[in-house]
Design a protein around this motif. Structure first.
Motif, PDB file in Angstrom:
ATOM      1  N   GLU B  44       0.793  -1.198   0.052  1.00 50.99           N
ATOM      2  CA  GLU B  44       0.025   0.147   0.014  1.00 50.99           C
ATOM      3  C   GLU B  44       0.839   1.251   0.104  1.00 50.99           C
ATOM      4  OE1 GLU B  44      -2.490   0.671   3.467  1.00 50.99           O
ATOM      5  OE2 GLU B  44      -3.571   2.153   2.207  1.00 50.99           O
ATOM      6  N   ARG B  47       1.855   1.895  -3.500  1.00 49.49           N
ATOM      7  CA  ARG B  47       1.043   2.323  -4.266  1.00 49.49           C
ATOM      8  C   ARG B  47       0.602   3.907  -4.150  1.00 49.49           C
ATOM      9  NH1 ARG B  47      -1.505  -2.604  -2.593  1.00 49.49           N
ATOM     10  NH2 ARG B  47      -3.168  -1.362  -1.356  1.00 49.49           N
ATOM     11  N   VAL B  48       0.588   4.231  -2.739  1.00 47.37           N
ATOM     12  CA  VAL B  48       0.537   5.849  -2.520  1.00 47.37           C
ATOM     13  C   VAL B  48       1.660   6.733  -3.411  1.00 47.37           C
ATOM     14  CG1 VAL B  48       0.576   7.521  -0.758  1.00 47.37           C
ATOM     15  CG2 VAL B  48      -0.655   5.369  -0.480  1.00 47.37           C
ATOM     16  N   MET B  51       1.253   6.678  -6.625  1.00 47.74           N
ATOM     17  CA  MET B  51       0.099   7.775  -7.511  1.00 47.74           C
ATOM     18  C   MET B  51       0.819   8.960  -7.764  1.00 47.74           C
ATOM     19  SD  MET B  51      -3.199   8.140  -7.797  1.00 47.74           S
ATOM     20  CE  MET B  51      -3.910   6.815  -7.323  1.00 47.74           C
ATOM     21  N   GLY B  52       1.562   9.444  -6.708  1.00 48.04           N
ATOM     22  CA  GLY B  52       2.187  10.752  -7.178  1.00 48.04           C
ATOM     23  C   GLY B  52       3.026  10.786  -8.294  1.00 48.04           C
ATOM     24  N   LEU B  55       0.921  10.658 -11.677  1.00 49.28           N
ATOM     25  CA  LEU B  55       0.142  11.933 -11.632  1.00 49.28           C
ATOM     26  C   LEU B  55       1.218  12.833 -12.458  1.00 49.28           C
ATOM     27  CD1 LEU B  55      -1.908  12.521  -8.714  1.00 49.28           C
ATOM     28  CD2 LEU B  55      -2.777  11.518 -10.944  1.00 49.28           C
ATOM     29  N   TRP B  61      -3.745   6.466 -17.370  1.00 52.77           N
ATOM     30  CA  TRP B  61      -3.565   4.883 -17.181  1.00 52.77           C
ATOM     31  C   TRP B  61      -4.908   4.416 -16.614  1.00 52.77           C
ATOM     32  CZ3 TRP B  61      -3.335   4.043 -11.673  1.00 52.77           C
ATOM     33  CH2 TRP B  61      -3.161   5.280 -10.891  1.00 52.77           C
ATOM     34  N   VAL B  62      -4.765   2.992 -16.418  1.00 52.98           N
ATOM     35  CA  VAL B  62      -6.030   2.521 -16.194  1.00 52.98           C
ATOM     36  C   VAL B  62      -5.504   1.221 -14.602  1.00 52.98           C
ATOM     37  CG1 VAL B  62      -7.100   2.200 -18.201  1.00 52.98           C
ATOM     38  CG2 VAL B  62      -5.604   0.488 -17.695  1.00 52.98           C
ATOM     39  N   SER B  63      -6.564   1.016 -14.013  1.00 54.38           N
ATOM     40  CA  SER B  63      -6.075   0.199 -12.951  1.00 54.38           C
ATOM     41  C   SER B  63      -7.435  -0.691 -12.508  1.00 54.38           C
ATOM     42  CB  SER B  63      -5.965   0.985 -11.725  1.00 54.38           C
ATOM     43  OG  SER B  63      -5.572   0.098 -10.517  1.00 54.38           O
ATOM     44  N   THR B  64      -6.985  -1.858 -12.268  1.00 56.35           N
ATOM     45  CA  THR B  64      -8.033  -3.061 -12.145  1.00 56.35           C
ATOM     46  C   THR B  64      -7.814  -3.742 -10.714  1.00 56.35           C
ATOM     47  OG1 THR B  64      -6.875  -4.430 -13.322  1.00 56.35           O
ATOM     48  CG2 THR B  64      -8.900  -3.209 -14.572  1.00 56.35           C
ATOM     49  N   VAL B  65      -8.906  -4.470 -10.486  1.00 55.85           N
ATOM     50  CA  VAL B  65      -9.161  -5.367  -9.231  1.00 55.85           C
ATOM     51  C   VAL B  65      -7.588  -5.935  -8.983  1.00 55.85           C
ATOM     52  CG1 VAL B  65     -10.152  -7.231  -7.985  1.00 55.85           C
ATOM     53  CG2 VAL B  65     -11.553  -5.462  -9.367  1.00 55.85           C
ATOM     54  N   ASN B  67      -4.828  -4.665  -7.532  1.00 56.60           N
ATOM     55  CA  ASN B  67      -3.609  -3.694  -7.673  1.00 56.60           C
ATOM     56  C   ASN B  67      -3.077  -3.958  -8.986  1.00 56.60           C
ATOM     57  OD1 ASN B  67      -4.722  -2.514  -5.219  1.00 56.60           O
ATOM     58  ND2 ASN B  67      -3.748  -4.221  -4.028  1.00 56.60           N
ATOM     59  N   TYR B  69      -2.141  -2.475 -12.465  1.00 51.27           N
ATOM     60  CA  TYR B  69      -1.805  -1.211 -13.393  1.00 51.27           C
ATOM     61  C   TYR B  69      -1.619  -1.426 -14.991  1.00 51.27           C
ATOM     62  CZ  TYR B  69      -1.439   0.941  -8.805  1.00 51.27           C
ATOM     63  OH  TYR B  69      -1.721   1.482  -7.215  1.00 51.27           O
TER      64      TYR B  69
END
Lengths: 168, 96
Positions: B44, B47-48, B51-52, B55, B61-65, B67, B69
């Motif tokens: 996790e 993942r945070v 994210m930065g 961006l 971009w896409v993300s699905t179940v 985790n 990417y």
């Protein structure tokens, strides 16, 4: 961060994430595409810049959309600006938004979900309005018959939660 | 959106010029591999941080179940530049 701001709480959406909101997929499917504009930075006429949604907020949103809808697309950041008071040039506000685009089943339950999400984001991020757009999308193509079968709600389906309370 | 939405045209793709594409590096004779990758970020905190980094690239971009990417080469460079830990799901590029 803004005064009064708190982390986004995805738990409030759990009662609204009924199975019916999950999108049908495949050729011929009709879905609603919701685009939620998440403010990450805002600034005023004074040049001061404030961060709004944190990376943790955005990650919680990503995780929640994956869990409730199966996935999402995060689009390019969008700049925006406007005057809180059109007569007052000093009331200019500038901001940057990250658009989160999500497919959902075209049913009332989906609207309720995103209305509640909008309310939670407005409260957590101390925003007057979080923009949530809804567009109808038909997944075109030549293929076999649509995999989507429409049906009326059954008595055994989980009941929808009530609409979120509106501010007076 | 579902994972299958990330599918791409399997036919050979033209390499765009001047965008730092990795296609030419990953290309075989007569074929060009799309500059698309699927990864998983199990942790996790990572993942945070991701994210930065994603961006900052400012490209979709896409993300699905699970985790997962779906990213392009510029996203991958951004993750690697920040030392973010991830697992390859699709085949990594030849130089990775």
């Amino acid at each position: 961060m803004l005064e009064g701001q708190r982390p986004f709480n995805p738990e409030v959406l759990t009662p609204y994430a009924v199975p019916d909101v999950r999108p049908p997929m495949g050729i011929g499917a009709l879905v609603w595409r919701y685009t939620v504009l998440i403010p990450t930075v805002e600034g005023g006429h004074d040049g001061e810049v404030r961060s709004v949604a944190t990376e943790m907020d955005l990650e919680r949103l990503r995780q929640m959309f994956c869990a409730h809808f199966g996935g999402l697309t995060i689009l390019n950041r969008i700049p925006g600006y406007g005057w809180r008071d059109p007569q007052d040039l000093a009331s200019l506000e500038l901001n940057l938004h990250v658009p989160f685009a999500v497919y959902a089943r075209p049913v009332t339950a989906s609207d309720r979900y995103f209305e509640r999400l909008q309310q939670e984001l407005q409260e957590a991020l101390v925003q007057g309005l979080i923009t949530v757009e809804r567009q109808e999308v038909l997944l075109l193509g030549r293929s076999t018959a649509s995999p989507v079968t429409r049906r009326l709600p059954r008595p055994t389906d989980p009941a929808l939660p009530p609409p979120p309370p509106q501010p007076s | 959106m579902q994972e299958r939405q990330m599918s791409f045209d399997p036919r050979p793709q033209e390499t765009a010029s001047g965008n730092g594409s990795q296609n030419s590096q990953a290309a075989g004779e007569g074929t060009r591999r799309p500059d698309l990758y699927v990864i998983r970020i199990p942790d996790e905190k990572e993942r945070v941080r991701a994210m930065g980094a994603l961006l900052d690239v400012n490209e979709p971009w896409v993300s699905t179940v699970g985790n997962l990417y779906g990213l392009n080469g510029r996203h991958m460079k951004a993750l690697q530049a920040r030392g973010i830990a991830f697992e390859w799901v699709s085949k990594p590029p030849a130089h990775a």
